[in-house]
Design an enzyme around this catalytic site. Structure first.
Site, PDB file in Angstrom:
ATOM      1  CG  ASN A  19      -1.695   1.219   1.450  1.00 47.32           C
ATOM      2  OD1 ASN A  19      -1.798   2.051   0.541  1.00 47.32           O
ATOM      3  ND2 ASN A  19      -2.289   1.366   2.634  1.00 47.32           N
ATOM      4  CE  LYS A  27      -0.182   3.348   4.756  1.00 50.34           C
ATOM      5  NZ  LYS A  27      -0.112   3.476   6.194  1.00 50.34           N
ATOM      6  CG  HIS A  40      -5.823   2.034   5.199  1.00 48.36           C
ATOM      7  ND1 HIS A  40      -5.411   2.983   6.098  1.00 48.36           N
ATOM      8  CD2 HIS A  40      -4.802   1.152   5.085  1.00 48.36           C
ATOM      9  CE1 HIS A  40      -4.188   2.687   6.511  1.00 48.36           C
ATOM     10  NE2 HIS A  40      -3.793   1.585   5.909  1.00 48.36           N
ATOM     11  CD  GLU A  94      -2.924   5.630   6.672  1.00 44.54           C
ATOM     12  OE1 GLU A  94      -2.896   5.652   5.431  1.00 44.54           O
ATOM     13  OE2 GLU A  94      -2.009   5.133   7.365  1.00 44.54           O
ATOM     14  CD  GLU A 128      -3.631  -2.424   7.475  1.00 39.32           C
ATOM     15  OE1 GLU A 128      -2.530  -2.682   7.004  1.00 39.32           O
ATOM     16  OE2 GLU A 128      -4.210  -1.352   7.289  1.00 39.32           O
ATOM     17  N   GLY A 183       2.332   2.170  10.946  1.00 36.32           N
ATOM     18  CA  GLY A 183       3.337   3.230  10.830  1.00 36.32           C
ATOM     19  C   GLY A 183       4.037   3.581  12.132  1.00 36.32           C
ATOM     20  CB  SER A 235       4.910  -1.997  12.267  1.00 37.32           C
ATOM     21  OG  SER A 235       4.549  -0.654  12.536  1.00 37.32           O
TER      22      SER A 235
HETATM   23  P1  PGA Z   1       2.750   0.241   7.796  1.00 39.24           P
HETATM   24  O1  PGA Z   1       1.317   0.512   7.140  1.00 39.24           O
HETATM   25  O2  PGA Z   1       3.273  -1.054   7.192  1.00 39.24           O
HETATM   26  O3  PGA Z   1       3.574   1.423   7.412  1.00 39.24           O
HETATM   27  O4  PGA Z   1       2.550   0.106   9.251  1.00 39.24           O
HETATM   28  C1  PGA Z   1       0.406  -0.539   6.922  1.00 39.24           C
HETATM   29  C2  PGA Z   1      -0.859  -0.010   6.320  1.00 39.24           C
HETATM   30  O5  PGA Z   1      -1.275   1.109   6.645  1.00 39.24           O
HETATM   31  O6  PGA Z   1      -1.509  -0.695   5.506  1.00 39.24           O
END
Ligand code: PGA
Length: 261
Positions: free
Chosen positions: A9, A11, A98, A100, A170, A176, A216
């Site tokens: 992803n 983003k 997601h 976000e 998630e 992140g 992560s």
């Molecule tokens: P990350 O993000 O691997 O940077 O923690 C995962 C995601 O948001 O799908």
């Protein structure tokens, strides 16, 4: 047996031309033959879907995914992109719900449900993201939160549709932050999800549906995550933005668990 799924992803990262260069380099770092038992997907921003699709071509081991869509087919929806537009660009997958999108853009389960249906109607496989906040985990509400998200986004869907969806667990606190869930935490959540699928549909649906972990994930922890047969792959943010780390995760995935395609 479930084929493992590794999804990058991106983003809001990489312009169309940066993305094309990245994919060219990534292809060099991956074996030429298909990775046994693993599907690879990259999900660039909308603006890079075309350039990435062009570099990948039709023979690529890597499939194209999008990060969102809107549920209507066409019309006066300024700034939105429909499932058929994504399909026309060669998208096979779409990330939906997601955290976000939920927290920054106010997406709710009922809208995510409409997006899932729009994707499925076009033959695009949704990757449905669910997960709890730290406060919800600390108050013991994780299972309730996950079950409610699943219920409100999926209930009423036909078993065939559900089995083509990948569910990404998630935990919001792991995204992140560099603090991935422990294997026990991830496996427990995945079991809750499978239990829901069994009771809402059947054990066949629960056995067929892929459940990914996200939050992560790195080349350092992918092997231990995939050591559990409850975890069918990963949704990767930060670590998918460098060629080396994404290619390493892909390679480690194919060697960690060789399961039938
Ligand atoms: P990350 O993000 O691997 O940077 O923690 C995962 C995601 O948001 O799908």
């Amino acid at each position: 047996m479930r084929t493992l799924l590794i999804v990058g992803n991106w983003k809001m990262n990489k312009t169309a031309s940066e993305a094309a260069t990245f994919i060219g380099e990534l292809s060099q770092h991956l074996p030429k033959a298909p990775l046994t038992g693993v599907e690879l997907v990259v999900a660039p921003p909308f603006t890079a879907l075309e350039s990435v699709g062009r570099v990948l071509g039709s023979e690529s081991l890597i499939q194209l995914g999008a990060q969102n869509l809107f549920w209507e087919e066409h019309g006066a929806y300024t700034g939105e992109v429909s499932a058929s537009m994504l399909k026309d660009l060669g998208c096979r997958y779409v990330i939906l719900g997601h955290s976000e999108r939920r927290t920054i853009f106010g997406e709710q389960n009922d809208g995510i449900r409409k997006k899932i249906l729009a994707a499925l109607t076009q033959g695009i496989r949704p990757i449905l993201c669910i997960g709890e906040s730290l406060a919800q985990r600390e108050s013991g509400a994780t299972d309730t939160v996950l079950t409610q998200q699943l219920q409100e986004t999926l209930s009423g869907l036909s078993p065939d549709f559900v089995a083509t969806i990948a569910i990404a667990y998630e935990p919001i606190w792991a995204i992140g932050t560099g603090k991935a869930a422990t294997i026990d935490q991830a496996v427990a959540a995945h079991r809750t999800i499978r239990q829901f699928l069994t009771s809402a549909w059947s054990s066949t649906v629960a056995d067929t549906t892929r459940i990914l972990y996200g939050g992560s994930v790195t080349p350092q922890n992918i092997e231990s995550l995939l050591a559990s047969d409850q975890i069918d792959g990963a949704l990767i943010g930060g670590a998918c933005l460098q060629v080396d780390s994404f290619a390493t995760i892909a390679r480690l995935t194919s060697t960690t668990r060789s399961i039938g395609v």
